[in-house]
Design a protein around this motif. Structure first.
Motif, mmCIF file in Angstrom:
data_model
loop_
_atom_site.group_PDB
_atom_site.id
_atom_site.type_symbol
_atom_site.label_atom_id
_atom_site.label_comp_id
_atom_site.label_asym_id
_atom_site.label_seq_id
_atom_site.Cartn_x
_atom_site.Cartn_y
_atom_site.Cartn_z
ATOM 1 N N ARG A 273 0.837 -1.208 0.000
ATOM 2 C CA ARG A 273 0.000 0.000 0.000
ATOM 3 C C ARG A 273 0.870 1.255 0.000
ATOM 4 N NH1 ARG A 273 -5.402 -0.666 1.068
ATOM 5 N NH2 ARG A 273 -5.556 1.325 2.155
ATOM 6 N N LEU A 274 1.993 1.208 0.666
ATOM 7 C CA LEU A 274 2.932 2.335 0.631
ATOM 8 C C LEU A 274 3.519 2.505 -0.764
ATOM 9 C CD1 LEU A 274 4.817 1.688 3.991
ATOM 10 C CD2 LEU A 274 3.206 3.545 3.539
ATOM 11 N N LEU A 275 3.923 1.388 -1.371
ATOM 12 C CA LEU A 275 4.531 1.445 -2.702
ATOM 13 C C LEU A 275 3.550 1.939 -3.759
ATOM 14 C CD1 LEU A 275 6.680 -1.816 -2.784
ATOM 15 C CD2 LEU A 275 7.410 0.524 -2.300
ATOM 16 N N CYS A 276 2.261 1.686 -3.559
ATOM 17 C CA CYS A 276 1.238 2.110 -4.522
ATOM 18 C C CYS A 276 0.664 3.484 -4.202
ATOM 19 C CB CYS A 276 0.112 1.089 -4.556
ATOM 20 S SG CYS A 276 0.624 -0.503 -5.206
ATOM 21 N N ASN A 277 1.194 4.149 -3.200
ATOM 22 C CA ASN A 277 0.712 5.469 -2.757
ATOM 23 C C ASN A 277 -0.725 5.442 -2.275
ATOM 24 O OD1 ASN A 277 3.067 6.914 -3.081
ATOM 25 N ND2 ASN A 277 2.632 7.417 -5.202
ATOM 26 N N ILE A 278 -1.160 4.306 -1.739
ATOM 27 C CA ILE A 278 -2.489 4.217 -1.134
ATOM 28 C C ILE A 278 -2.415 4.731 0.301
ATOM 29 C CG2 ILE A 278 -4.314 2.615 -0.409
ATOM 30 C CD1 ILE A 278 -3.444 0.870 -2.843
ATOM 31 N N ASN B 232 10.765 11.559 -6.685
ATOM 32 C CA ASN B 232 9.849 11.187 -5.622
ATOM 33 C C ASN B 232 8.559 10.639 -6.232
ATOM 34 O OD1 ASN B 232 8.117 10.998 -3.438
ATOM 35 N ND2 ASN B 232 8.835 12.898 -2.512
ATOM 36 N N ALA B 233 8.229 9.395 -5.934
ATOM 37 C CA ALA B 233 7.059 8.733 -6.514
ATOM 38 C C ALA B 233 5.762 9.396 -6.082
ATOM 39 C CB ALA B 233 7.050 7.254 -6.137
ATOM 40 N N VAL B 234 5.712 9.972 -4.892
ATOM 41 C CA VAL B 234 4.482 10.598 -4.404
ATOM 42 C C VAL B 234 4.080 11.754 -5.320
ATOM 43 C CG1 VAL B 234 3.447 11.869 -2.483
ATOM 44 C CG2 VAL B 234 4.898 9.892 -2.023
ATOM 45 N N GLY B 235 5.037 12.514 -5.785
ATOM 46 C CA GLY B 235 4.746 13.661 -6.643
ATOM 47 C C GLY B 235 4.377 13.289 -8.076
ATOM 48 N N ARG C 32 0.815 9.016 -13.148
ATOM 49 C CA ARG C 32 1.875 8.543 -14.048
ATOM 50 C C ARG C 32 2.665 7.414 -13.388
ATOM 51 N NH1 ARG C 32 5.441 13.330 -15.164
ATOM 52 N NH2 ARG C 32 4.659 13.914 -13.137
ATOM 53 N N TYR C 33 2.907 7.539 -12.101
ATOM 54 C CA TYR C 33 3.630 6.510 -11.347
ATOM 55 C C TYR C 33 2.790 5.243 -11.224
ATOM 56 C CZ TYR C 33 5.302 4.094 -7.151
ATOM 57 O OH TYR C 33 5.715 3.155 -6.253
ATOM 58 N N ARG C 34 1.534 5.399 -10.808
ATOM 59 C CA ARG C 34 0.671 4.234 -10.600
ATOM 60 C C ARG C 34 0.410 3.474 -11.895
ATOM 61 N NH1 ARG C 34 -1.269 7.833 -6.886
ATOM 62 N NH2 ARG C 34 -2.857 8.647 -8.283
ATOM 63 N N SER C 35 0.441 4.146 -13.024
ATOM 64 C CA SER C 35 0.195 3.461 -14.301
ATOM 65 C C SER C 35 1.341 2.511 -14.671
ATOM 66 C CB SER C 35 -0.025 4.477 -15.418
ATOM 67 O OG SER C 35 1.178 5.144 -15.732
#
Length: 86
Positions: A45-50, A64-67, A71-74
């Motif tokens: 869940r952390l890695l997927c920004n959930i 930074n993946a959060v920003g 695009r990151y989740r795809s």
């Protein structure tokens, strides 16, 4: 593509679910195994920004993946064992 997890931690009040996990992932397929309550779902869940980490960072190719948002989740392929529909 490189996903770099640097000292990722998630804490709920007095319970630490993920404790300073660091690793680097490149293109490929990975499995995450461990006992019930080991923090596997929380880590995913952390890695997927959930969920947001308590500390540490997740970098995709140095950014930074959060920003990166959608695009990151795809780029991720995540299939949980149990999932629900709304």
């Amino acid at each position: 593509m490189e996903l770099c997890i640097d000292r990722l931690t998630k804490q709920y009040e007095n319970k630490i679910a993920v404790d300073r996990v660091s690793l680097q992932l490149t293109n490929g397929v990975y499995g995450l195994l461990g006992a019930n309550g080991a923090g596997k779902t929380t880590l995913m869940r952390l890695l997927c920004n959930i969920q947001n980490p308590t500390s540490g960072k997740i970098l995709l190719n140095g950014k930074n993946a959060v920003g990166l948002g959608e695009r990151y989740r795809s780029l991720l392929g995540y299939l949980p064992q149990h999932f629900g529909y709304y």
